[in-house]
Every structure is written in structure tokens, then in C-alpha cells.
Design a protein around this motif. Structure first.
Motif, mmCIF file in Angstrom:
data_model
loop_
_atom_site.group_PDB
_atom_site.id
_atom_site.type_symbol
_atom_site.label_atom_id
_atom_site.label_comp_id
_atom_site.label_asym_id
_atom_site.label_seq_id
_atom_site.Cartn_x
_atom_site.Cartn_y
_atom_site.Cartn_z
ATOM 1 N N GLY A 44 0.913 -1.168 -0.151
ATOM 2 C CA GLY A 44 -0.084 0.010 0.167
ATOM 3 C C GLY A 44 0.713 1.175 0.229
ATOM 4 N N LYS A 45 2.144 1.266 0.010
ATOM 5 C CA LYS A 45 3.111 2.336 -0.217
ATOM 6 C C LYS A 45 2.537 3.536 -1.281
ATOM 7 C CE LYS A 45 6.860 0.219 -0.980
ATOM 8 N NZ LYS A 45 6.307 -1.210 -0.991
ATOM 9 N N SER A 46 2.408 2.946 -2.573
ATOM 10 C CA SER A 46 2.181 3.671 -3.558
ATOM 11 C C SER A 46 0.723 4.217 -3.325
ATOM 12 C CB SER A 46 2.243 3.265 -4.958
ATOM 13 O OG SER A 46 3.438 2.743 -5.310
ATOM 14 N N THR A 47 -0.279 3.623 -2.731
ATOM 15 C CA THR A 47 -1.600 4.074 -2.518
ATOM 16 C C THR A 47 -1.529 5.282 -1.471
ATOM 17 O OG1 THR A 47 -2.697 1.896 -3.181
ATOM 18 C CG2 THR A 47 -3.812 3.192 -1.552
ATOM 19 N N LEU A 48 -0.498 4.952 -0.338
ATOM 20 C CA LEU A 48 -0.434 6.122 0.507
ATOM 21 C C LEU A 48 -0.110 7.410 -0.173
ATOM 22 C CD1 LEU A 48 -0.601 7.232 3.356
ATOM 23 C CD2 LEU A 48 1.719 6.021 3.694
ATOM 24 N N LEU A 49 1.137 7.201 -0.794
ATOM 25 C CA LEU A 49 1.763 8.569 -1.811
ATOM 26 C C LEU A 49 0.669 9.097 -2.629
ATOM 27 C CD1 LEU A 49 5.214 7.092 -2.559
ATOM 28 C CD2 LEU A 49 4.602 8.320 -0.416
ATOM 29 N N ASN A 50 -0.064 8.506 -3.506
ATOM 30 C CA ASN A 50 -1.031 8.994 -4.290
ATOM 31 C C ASN A 50 -2.265 9.500 -3.547
ATOM 32 O OD1 ASN A 50 0.045 8.544 -6.691
ATOM 33 N ND2 ASN A 50 -0.448 6.303 -6.723
ATOM 34 N N SER A 51 -2.568 9.169 -2.116
ATOM 35 C CA SER A 51 -3.672 9.713 -1.624
ATOM 36 C C SER A 51 -3.041 10.923 -0.832
ATOM 37 C CB SER A 51 -4.001 8.807 -0.435
ATOM 38 O OG SER A 51 -4.546 7.565 -0.938
ATOM 39 N N GLY A 54 -2.894 13.669 -3.934
ATOM 40 C CA GLY A 54 -4.338 13.970 -4.398
ATOM 41 C C GLY A 54 -4.395 12.993 -5.780
ATOM 42 N N VAL A 55 -3.577 12.323 -6.253
ATOM 43 C CA VAL A 55 -3.894 11.613 -7.485
ATOM 44 C C VAL A 55 -5.277 10.466 -6.861
ATOM 45 C CG1 VAL A 55 -3.031 9.734 -8.763
ATOM 46 C CG2 VAL A 55 -1.565 11.828 -8.378
ATOM 47 N N ILE A 56 -5.022 10.059 -5.910
ATOM 48 C CA ILE A 56 -6.290 9.455 -5.514
ATOM 49 C C ILE A 56 -7.090 10.386 -4.477
ATOM 50 C CG2 ILE A 56 -7.308 7.544 -3.894
ATOM 51 C CD1 ILE A 56 -4.905 5.985 -4.584
ATOM 52 N N PRO A 57 -8.675 10.740 -4.998
ATOM 53 C CA PRO A 57 -9.419 10.061 -5.855
ATOM 54 C C PRO A 57 -9.326 10.865 -7.268
ATOM 55 C CG PRO A 57 -10.628 11.584 -3.983
ATOM 56 C CD PRO A 57 -9.139 11.537 -3.781
ATOM 57 N N ASN A 58 -8.592 12.084 -7.372
ATOM 58 C CA ASN A 58 -8.918 12.876 -8.197
ATOM 59 C C ASN A 58 -8.563 12.369 -9.877
ATOM 60 O OD1 ASN A 58 -9.725 15.679 -7.005
ATOM 61 N ND2 ASN A 58 -7.566 15.253 -5.712
ATOM 62 N N ILE A 59 -7.376 11.589 -9.728
ATOM 63 C CA ILE A 59 -7.029 10.963 -11.118
ATOM 64 C C ILE A 59 -7.419 9.365 -11.107
ATOM 65 C CG2 ILE A 59 -5.068 10.201 -12.731
ATOM 66 C CD1 ILE A 59 -4.155 12.948 -11.925
ATOM 67 N N ILE A 60 -7.016 8.861 -9.940
ATOM 68 C CA ILE A 60 -7.396 7.349 -9.763
ATOM 69 C C ILE A 60 -8.660 7.169 -8.847
ATOM 70 C CG2 ILE A 60 -6.474 5.196 -8.824
ATOM 71 C CD1 ILE A 60 -3.623 5.963 -9.406
ATOM 72 N N ASN A 61 -9.593 6.596 -9.408
ATOM 73 C CA ASN A 61 -11.024 6.340 -8.789
ATOM 74 C C ASN A 61 -10.701 5.314 -7.509
ATOM 75 O OD1 ASN A 61 -13.383 6.933 -8.135
ATOM 76 N ND2 ASN A 61 -14.289 5.154 -9.496
ATOM 77 N N ALA A 62 -11.131 5.949 -6.396
ATOM 78 C CA ALA A 62 -11.030 5.013 -5.120
ATOM 79 C C ALA A 62 -11.887 5.726 -4.058
ATOM 80 C CB ALA A 62 -9.564 4.803 -4.627
ATOM 81 N N LYS A 63 -12.422 4.908 -3.048
ATOM 82 C CA LYS A 63 -12.900 5.505 -2.088
ATOM 83 C C LYS A 63 -11.986 5.643 -0.879
ATOM 84 C CE LYS A 63 -16.519 4.353 1.618
ATOM 85 N NZ LYS A 63 -17.301 3.427 1.875
#
Length: 578
Positions: A44-51, A54-63
Motif C-alpha cells: 500500500g505504499k504507492s496508494t498512500l503516496l497517491n492519497s 491527491g492523485v487518489i481520488p482525483n485521477i485514480i478512482n477510489a473511495k
């Protein structure tokens, strides 16, 4: 007090009905801190960085649930363009972030999109390029930059937006030792001279020890460790799949209990008695006898130049790989390593000389014959993945070759289980993490049971434990099936631990060939080869061990002997006191 970054109870779901990619993550990072983020592949490292950016959720759709704040402001209340001026992001593959053909145009791209005045744009371009050491390359074509230069260009692109925070997601995963040093030197300058806040995900823990203030470990999709770097290294990081720096691991094996050393010099200073005891001793070498099996790969006086190029990439190269042999190709970016693999696979034809696979010239083998005999795993897994599900990706080639679909399905499920991808069999490959895509690219090649296996950075983007499991699995196939393996690698610990032989390339020639020990000893006087031997080798050299250790298990007998001596002295001292 507002922190630079504040994350509170963050959970992220890509699939609302599925398991979260992150769960209840909380952390803070203060202004000017340099924090290292580590964790297993897919943790989940990349998920944390992208959260955070702002890439998540603005570019990559996620809740998302919970909160992410940048300097006290909730990112959900901020537009992406505003976040991009506060946070610069550098990803693993620099080519994914380079848009222009000329260096200065690429740096200007971001400020131009902010509609800044031309004078301000020029100033930002000049300042950013100077900061990363590319001022003399501003008119240079971006596609002619080295790997390290491309990554520094992407950092310059981010700096031109004048961010307060820099986020980096494994920025050196594709770089040799020289390129890695260039990037880390730039980051050190940003921290020391400009006080920039930096959050970096990186598997090369050993190389960043002198830079970072703190280590955060993500395990089971949440924060498991969040401590200052020296304290964090006293934890058993291996149980979380993270490679520990060799000097801190050895320090703990000897019995050290204080804050871990970060360098060879610190280890010798911390452990004066052990250093005196081990000085001049011999490592317990474990080298194999040279293979006498038949050759499966032969390069005979091979010269090669790309079309319309006047420069030779390979210059009279000669080497052989035998059945059941694992050979590592090392050397700087641009030395010809990937070109050698492409020639063996038949994707390129030698300009002069001959390349033979299983005794036959590749120029006389059909495409089907070559693809049956040779498995080639590219450096970039995305160049190999084009099916809609993970399972269909693994099944694609054997089905294309006419194998029974039931047999193919059984083999595919088995290899996905082996590589920990079985739970993703129905997922789109491009929804996986970079490390998981690397595992999938390996699985899609190994299912075909090739006689020759070519690996271009096989553990790139993988955590230590997953990388070791992959290499051990390949070594098992080498022993079981007699496969000949050529692996391009910048990881010298893996080259030492897993290779039967190491071939160092430099400027299109074989600069050195032999055991890892042979090559490391010669590299000491040849820094241009871009080989940084493992810390255990450097420590052995500093302690005048002859021969020096190249693997951890070669120095452990000396440590055990020392511990027995210390224990005996302690027992004798106790008896005297009585």
C-alpha cells in the motif's frame, strides 16, 4: 502546530466491495523532515503516496475514509492544481513523466500550465536545472539522457512548480549505482540546503541511511513501525520482508543493543573488540566449481551498433553460459547489458560475430524456435502485459503454442499461487502494483519452461523478501531443469548470493569475469564500472580479511567464534569473582 503532512485514520478501497488497500493509517511529517517509507510489494505504499498528493481520488478512482491534511488544509477541500504547487511527485519510471523533446522545455511544461509570466518561467527553469546539476544540459534532447539524468530531470520538473513537499515513489529502481548516487546526492542537497520536506518510498534502504531522519513501515496495509532511523534498524525488519543494512544486522548478531550503525566506519567504531578480533582472518568461502556442462549461450566476437548510429554498443564481446548456470551481468547504464539480452533473444542481429543458442546461430533460428527456447523478461513489465486479466496473461503464450487448455489452466494457477498472485487472477494486470506486475511478467515467461532465461532487473520494484523468493524459485528451476540464466542486475548483494559467475561490462566490452569476489576486488580500482559491492565485502576489506566475504554466511563463522570467545571470557571472569 500544523504539520507539513498529517494523515488520520486513512483507509482506501479501489473496489468498494473488496478489501481495503490501506486501513486506518495515521502519521505526521513535520516541515524539513526526510522520511523513508518501506513495506512489502503490494503493501500500500504507492496508494498512500497517491492519497497524499491527491492523485487518489482525483485521477485514480477510489473511495477514501479518514483525512489527509497538507499544512493543516484537508486535501478534499483543495483542487488538484493547488495541490500540485504544494507537492511535487517523482515516480519510478522517469519516461512516464517526461513530455518534451528538449530538457528546458520539459521543465517549463508545469509553470507554463500555470500561465506564469515568461520571465518567471525562465527563472524557474534555470534555478531548477542548476539545483539538480543539469544546467549544462538544458538544450539537450531528453531521450539521450542517461537513466540518472532522466530521474534528475523529473525532479527538476517537480521543483519548477516550487513545491514545499517532494514525494518520491522508488525513484532509483531502474538506475545503476552511479545514477542512484546522482539522485540521492540531489535529494541530500534539497534537504540540507533548502530544508525541503521529503517522503520517499525506496527498497534500497542501505543507500539512503545517511539521508533520512525517520523510517515508516507499512505492514498489513497499516503503519507498523514509525521511529527514528537508528532505532528502527534495531527492529527485526526481515520479518516484515524488508532487507536490513548488513552492518546493522551484523551489529545485532554480535549482540549490539544501542542505536544501529549506518556505515562501515561506524560499525568498526561501535565494535572495536570484534574488529580487532576479526582483522586479517579468512572468510568462509563457498564458491562452486566452474560448470563443465554444454554451452546454452555463446557470444563469439560479437560487435553491434544500432541502425544509423556510428557508435559501437558492443565491441568484440565473448562469453559463454552453460547448462544449469546462473550468470549475472553488471555494469553501468549504457554498457551494453540489455543489448546483449536482445541479441540472445534474437530481437537484434549482431553487426559482426555470432550469437548461438543451444548450439545454433540465432540468425538461423525461426522466431518460433527462438521463442520456444528463450524466455525474456523485460526491465519494464508493462511492455509485456496486454491481456485483460492476470490469468489470461499467464495463459496467453502456451495457448498460442497450441498446448491443451486444461493443462495450461492447471499450470497457470500453479505458478500464480507460487508467486502470490492467485487472488488477483481475475484482475486487470494494469491495476496491480509495479512489483506485482513484475511478478506477473516473470510468471508469464516461466510457464513456457524455456531452456534459456533472460532477466533484465528481475527484482526491480520488489521488496527484499519477494525478490529473494523469486530468485530462489529460479535457482530451483536452474537445478531441476538445467536452465541457463543471464540476469542483468544493479543489486550486488543478489549478484553475490545467487550467481555462479559475474560478468562486468563497461563501454561495450567484458571488463571482468569470474566469481563475485573476483569482480568486486577488481572493481575497487575501477569506480567507473559503477559497482558498489555489498557492505559485508567492504567491511571485510576494511578489516583486511583474506579472502574477503561477499555473502553474510561467509562472515557468520567469524562472528560465532568471537561470541564464543566473549562467552568463555565472561564465564572465566565469573568463576574468578567467586
Amino acid at each position: 502546530m500544523n504539520h507539513a503532512i498529517e494523515v488520520r485514520d486513512l483507509s482506501v478501497w479501489y473496489n468498494i466491495s473488496g478489501e481495503p488497500a490501506l486501513k486506518n493509517v495515521s502519521l505526521t511529517i513535520d516541515e524539513g523532515e526526510f522520511v523513508l517509507l518501506v513495506g512489502r510489494t503490494g503493501s500500500g505504499k504507492s496508494t498512500l503516496l497517491n492519497s497524499i498528493n491527491g492523485v487518489i481520488p482525483n485521477i485514480i478512482n477510489a473511495k477514501l475514509s479518514g483525512a489527509v491534511k497538507i499544512y493543516g488544509r484537508d486535501t478534499r477541500s483543495m483542487q488538484l492544481k493547488d495541490l500540485s504547487t504544494l507537492i511535487g511527485t517523482v515516480y519510478q519510471t522517469p519516461e512516464d513523466q517526461i513530455f518534451s523533446l528538449v530538457v528546458e522545455d520539459d521543465v517549463a511544461f508545469g509553470p507554463e500550465n500555470l500561465a506564469l509570466p515568461p520571465d518567471e518561467i525562465r527563472k524557474r527553469v534555470e534555478d531548477s536545472l542548476k539545483l539538480v546539476g543539469l544546467a549544462d544540459r538544458k538544450k539537450f534532447p531528453t531521450f539521450l539522457l542517461s537513466g540518472g539524468q532522466k530521474q534528475r530531470l523529473v525532479i527538476a520538473d517537480a521543483l519548477a512548480m516550487r513545491p514545499k513537499i517532494l514525494i518520491l515513489d522508488e525513484p532509483t529502481s531502474m538506475l545503476d549505482s552511479l545514477g542512484t548516487a546522482e539522485v540521492f546526492s540531489t535529494l541530500k542537497k534539497l534537504r540540507d540546503e533548502y530544508g525541503m520536506t521529503i517522503l520517499m518510498s525506496e527498497h534500497k534502504v542501505e543507500r539512503v541511511l545517511g539521508l533520512v531522519d525517520r523510517l515508516i513501515l507499512i505492514y498489513d496495509k497499516t503503519v507498523e513501525i514509525d521511529r527514528p532511523i537508528r532505532e528502527a534498524l534495531m527492529e527485526d525488519l526481515r520479518k516484515y520482508g524488508i532487507e536490513e543494512p548488513q552492518v546493522s544486522y551484523l551489529y545485532k548478531q554480535i549482540g549490539g543493543t544501542n542505536k544501529a550503525p549506518l556505515t562501515i566506519e561506524e560499525f568498526i567504531e561501535y565494535e572495536k573488540e570484534f574488529s580487532a578480533f576479526s582483522r586479517g582472518k579468512s572468510a568462509a568461502i563457498t564458491e562452486l566449481q566452474p560448470s563443465i556442462e554444454d554451452p546454452v549461450i555463446e557470444l563469439d566476437d560479437v560487435w553491434f551498433a544500432y541502425e544509423r548510429s556510428k557508435e559501437w554498443v558492443l565491441k568484440g564481446m565473448n562469453f559463454t553460459v552453460r547448462k544449469g548456470e546462473f550468470v549475472s551481468l553488471v555494469g553501468p547504464n549504457g554498457s551494453g547489458k540489455t543489448t546483449v539480452l536482445r541479441l540472445i533473444a534474437g530481437l537484434q542481429r549482431p553487426s559482426r560475430g555470432e550469437v548461438r543458442v543451444l548450439g545454433r546461430p540465432t540468425t538461423k533460428m525461426s522466431r518460433k524456435e527462438l521463442s520456444s527456447a528463450v524466455g525474456y523478461v523485460f526491465q519494464d513489465p508493462d511492455q509485456m502485459l496486454f491481456n485483460t486479466t492476470v490469468l489470461s496473461e499467464v495463459e496467453f503464450t502456451p495457448k498460442l503454442m497450441g498446448l491443451d487448455s486444461q493443462v495450461v489452466r492447471k499450470k497457470a494457477l500453479g505458478i500464480l499461487e507460487e508467486f502470490g498472485l492467485i487472488n488477483y487472477k481475475d484482475e486487470n494486470p494494469h491495476r496491480l502494483s509495479v512489483g506485482q506486475r513484475r511478478l506477473l511478467s516473470l510468471a508469464s515467461v516461466l510457464i513456457n519452461e524455456p531452456k534459456v532465461l533472460l532477466l533484465d532487473e528481475p527484482t526491480r520494484a520488489l521488496d527484499w523478501e519477494t525478490g529473494e523468493n523469486v530468485l530462489n524459485f529460479i535457482k530451483h528451476l536452474v537445478r531441476e531443469r538445467g536452465i541457463g540464466v543471464v540476469a542483468v542486475s544493479h543489486n550486488m548483494k543478489q549478484a553475490a548470493d545467487h550467481s555462479d559467475r559475474v560478468v562486468a561490462l563497461y563501454s561495450g566490452i567484458v571488463a571482468a569475469e569470474g566469481t563475485a569476489r573476483d569482480v568486486f576486488e577488481r572493481s575497487v580500482d575501477n569506480p567507473s564500472w559503477s559497482i558498489v559491492p555489498p557492505q559485508v565485502f567492504q567491511l571485510s576489506m576494511a578489516l583486511s580479511m583474506k579472502p574477503p566475504a561477499v555473502k553474510m554466511d561467509e562472515i557468520m563463522p567469524i562472528i560465532n567464534e568471537y561470541k564464543m570467545q566473549v562467552s568463555a571470557k565472561s564465564a572465566t571472569s565469573g568463576l574468578r569473582e567467586r
